[in-house]
Design a protein around this motif. Structure first.
Motif, PDB file in Angstrom:
ATOM      1  N   THR A 141      29.208  -7.096  21.638  1.00  0.00           N
ATOM      2  CA  THR A 141      28.680  -5.730  21.280  1.00  0.00           C
ATOM      3  C   THR A 141      28.655  -5.522  19.984  1.00  0.00           C
ATOM      4  OG1 THR A 141      29.130  -4.861  23.422  1.00  0.00           O
ATOM      5  CG2 THR A 141      28.679  -3.390  21.777  1.00  0.00           C
ATOM      6  N   LYS A 142      29.941  -6.069  19.066  1.00  0.00           N
ATOM      7  CA  LYS A 142      30.076  -5.831  17.711  1.00  0.00           C
ATOM      8  C   LYS A 142      28.877  -6.483  17.022  1.00  0.00           C
ATOM      9  CE  LYS A 142      33.319  -6.512  13.842  1.00  0.00           C
ATOM     10  NZ  LYS A 142      34.865  -6.960  13.817  1.00  0.00           N
ATOM     11  N   THR A 188      18.251  -5.828  11.467  1.00  0.00           N
ATOM     12  CA  THR A 188      16.951  -6.002  11.715  1.00  0.00           C
ATOM     13  C   THR A 188      16.366  -4.979  12.623  1.00  0.00           C
ATOM     14  OG1 THR A 188      17.693  -6.775  13.945  1.00  0.00           O
ATOM     15  CG2 THR A 188      17.756  -8.376  11.906  1.00  0.00           C
ATOM     16  N   GLY A 189      16.882  -3.908  13.282  1.00  0.00           N
ATOM     17  CA  GLY A 189      16.189  -2.957  13.792  1.00  0.00           C
ATOM     18  C   GLY A 189      15.769  -3.568  15.153  1.00  0.00           C
ATOM     19  N   ILE A 190      16.374  -4.749  15.567  1.00  0.00           N
ATOM     20  CA  ILE A 190      16.139  -5.167  16.828  1.00  0.00           C
ATOM     21  C   ILE A 190      17.295  -5.297  17.749  1.00  0.00           C
ATOM     22  CG2 ILE A 190      15.454  -7.182  18.096  1.00  0.00           C
ATOM     23  CD1 ILE A 190      14.062  -8.381  15.545  1.00  0.00           C
ATOM     24  N   ASP A 191      17.032  -4.604  19.048  1.00  0.00           N
ATOM     25  CA  ASP A 191      17.918  -4.360  20.083  1.00  0.00           C
ATOM     26  C   ASP A 191      17.832  -5.405  21.081  1.00  0.00           C
ATOM     27  OD1 ASP A 191      20.086  -3.445  21.787  1.00  0.00           O
ATOM     28  OD2 ASP A 191      18.837  -2.083  22.824  1.00  0.00           O
ATOM     29  N   VAL A 192      19.000  -6.562  20.771  1.00  0.00           N
ATOM     30  CA  VAL A 192      18.931  -7.791  21.694  1.00  0.00           C
ATOM     31  C   VAL A 192      20.012  -7.476  23.077  1.00  0.00           C
ATOM     32  CG1 VAL A 192      19.896 -10.102  21.762  1.00  0.00           C
ATOM     33  CG2 VAL A 192      18.851  -9.198  19.571  1.00  0.00           C
ATOM     34  N   ASP A 212      24.516 -16.659  34.895  1.00  0.00           N
ATOM     35  CA  ASP A 212      24.049 -16.432  36.018  1.00  0.00           C
ATOM     36  C   ASP A 212      23.247 -15.170  36.128  1.00  0.00           C
ATOM     37  OD1 ASP A 212      25.790 -14.215  35.578  1.00  0.00           O
ATOM     38  OD2 ASP A 212      27.240 -14.423  37.107  1.00  0.00           O
ATOM     39  N   GLY A 213      22.631 -14.793  34.957  1.00  0.00           N
ATOM     40  CA  GLY A 213      21.939 -13.744  35.038  1.00  0.00           C
ATOM     41  C   GLY A 213      22.397 -12.285  34.802  1.00  0.00           C
ATOM     42  N   SER A 214      23.609 -12.032  35.227  1.00  0.00           N
ATOM     43  CA  SER A 214      24.493 -10.904  34.903  1.00  0.00           C
ATOM     44  C   SER A 214      24.381 -10.312  33.460  1.00  0.00           C
ATOM     45  CB  SER A 214      25.755 -10.795  35.687  1.00  0.00           C
ATOM     46  OG  SER A 214      26.596 -11.748  34.809  1.00  0.00           O
ATOM     47  N   PHE A 215      24.125  -8.798  33.252  1.00  0.00           N
ATOM     48  CA  PHE A 215      23.963  -8.251  32.089  1.00  0.00           C
ATOM     49  C   PHE A 215      25.442  -8.167  31.461  1.00  0.00           C
ATOM     50  CE2 PHE A 215      24.609  -4.521  29.451  1.00  0.00           C
ATOM     51  CZ  PHE A 215      23.581  -4.515  28.613  1.00  0.00           C
ATOM     52  N   ILE A 216      25.464  -8.529  30.115  1.00  0.00           N
ATOM     53  CA  ILE A 216      26.770  -8.421  29.357  1.00  0.00           C
ATOM     54  C   ILE A 216      26.982  -7.318  28.273  1.00  0.00           C
ATOM     55  CG2 ILE A 216      28.386  -9.700  27.794  1.00  0.00           C
ATOM     56  CD1 ILE A 216      27.305 -12.256  28.966  1.00  0.00           C
ATOM     57  N   ALA A 217      25.728  -7.506  27.327  1.00  0.00           N
ATOM     58  CA  ALA A 217      26.143  -6.334  26.358  1.00  0.00           C
ATOM     59  C   ALA A 217      24.727  -6.251  25.733  1.00  0.00           C
ATOM     60  CB  ALA A 217      26.954  -6.826  25.272  1.00  0.00           C
ATOM     61  N   SER A 218      24.728  -5.017  24.809  1.00  0.00           N
ATOM     62  CA  SER A 218      23.418  -4.701  24.010  1.00  0.00           C
ATOM     63  C   SER A 218      23.921  -3.792  22.878  1.00  0.00           C
ATOM     64  CB  SER A 218      22.379  -4.099  24.835  1.00  0.00           C
ATOM     65  OG  SER A 218      22.570  -2.785  24.949  1.00  0.00           O
TER      66      SER A 218
END
Length: 346
Positions: A6-7, A16-20, A26-32
């Protein structure tokens, strides 16, 4: 891990202004960066970058330490794809600065083909990789992989060879060839290693032998070849516990032909009765043993504990059904190719 990622993502967002959005393998969400999530199923089976025109999003692969992750950004055009490539390298480089990779982790990424040429060059400089020819061995064991790795490490004590754990059942040895080396060939060393594993651990390991290369940048190619040899040996039930890529080059060539084309070839070569014969495991094993014994009837009978007349009956049946006399070298080669095609298409 999530806090560190996350950091990193917040730093990327600020610059960059881009939210990754990042997902695990396995496809499970980690961070943004913003805490936003996207719940659409993530496509995982792509090479490096995948553009989803339906959702207008672009996915890309990256590594965080030794974990393969998937990134996702908005947009589905060429610009988004270029950003995806850039962000993959940027996040990986930032992650490397956050926590330096160990030699084992770094080498694993190189072997899996997940490092750029620049990253491979950095590894060579950092760990003084010699300008010597080398080859890769893939060692597979159903158990005690940690002990297998320890035994492997005992035979890479010259300061330049190294052993790396790749998965739960596999480790890899990168072996450099020195002028005063005691082994005649890569297969010779592989046989020695397999025997040592059995004598010291009581384990029967399978070893795939990759090709010899002069540029360390080709380490991933040699590993892919070693892994292919192991895979082919399982598919085709090869005897022994050491398998070289060279043994399977014909099979690999045939495998690269589109499956539909292979099916067309088989339809010309085989009728219904011939296909039924090839599904008879006992009949096929008899024929393959005959080929293994250089078309020698007596030797094959002894090895199979089979009466000579029984063997002759089976060879005659193959000739009657398939029109191939396995006592003739040319027909034996044709039979071998047909059995390969049949297994590839099944």
């Amino acid at each position: 891990m999530n806090r560190e990622l996350t950091k990193i993502l917040k730093t990327v967002y600020e610059n960059t202004g881009i939210d990754v959005l990042l997902y695990a393998s396995d496809g499970s969400f980690i961070a943004s960066a913003t805490g936003r999530t996207f719940f659409r199923p993530v496509k995982l089976s792509f090479d490096t970058v995948f553009t989803d025109t339906e959702s207008h999003r672009t996915h890309f692969k990256l590594y965080y330490k030794t974990d393969r992750l998937f990134g996702e950004i908005e947009g589905d055009g060429a610009v988004a794809a270029n950003y995806a490539y850039m962000l993959s390298n940027l996040i990986e480089n930032m992650a490397a600065r956050e926590g330096n990779l160990s030699k084992e982790e770094y080498a694993k990424r190189i072997l899996l083909g997940d490092c750029s040429g620049a990253d491979v060059h950095k590894f060579k400089i950092k760990y003084a990789v010699p300008e010597l020819p080398f080859y890769v061995l893939a060692v597979r064991s159903g158990q005690k992989i940690a002990e297998v790795l320890n035994i492997s490490a005992q035979y890479v004590t010259n300061g330049v060879d190294f052993a790396v754990k790749i998965g739960e059942r596999e480790c890899v040895i990168v072996k450099f060839i020195e002028d005063d080396g005691e082994y005649q060939s890569s297969a010779d060393f592989a046989f020695f290693l397999a025997n040592s594993m059995y004598e010291e651990l009581g384990l029967r390991v399978e070893i795939g032998v990759g090709g010899t290369f002069r540029r360390f940048e080709d380490a991933c190619v040699s590993y892919q070849q070693a892994a292919t040899a192991l895979r082919m040996s399982s598919v085709f039930g090869s005897k022994g516990n050491v398998h070289t890529y060279r043994e399977f080059i014909l099979i690999k060539m045939l495998e690269d032909i589109p499956e539909g084309k292979l099916g067309d070839y088989l339809s010309v070569l085989l009728d219904k009765e011939a296909k039924e014969l090839l599904r008879d495991e006992e009949m096929v094993n008899t024929a393959e043993e005959f080929l293994e014994n250089s078309l020698n009837v007596s030797e094959t009978s002894r090895n199979l504990f089979m009466h000579r007349n029984t063997l002759m009956y089976r060879l005659d049946k193959i000739e009657r059904v398939m029109g191939l006399n396995l006592r003739k070298f040319s027909d034996a080669v044709t039979f071998r190719i047909i059995t390969i095609l049949f297994k590839l298409v099944k």
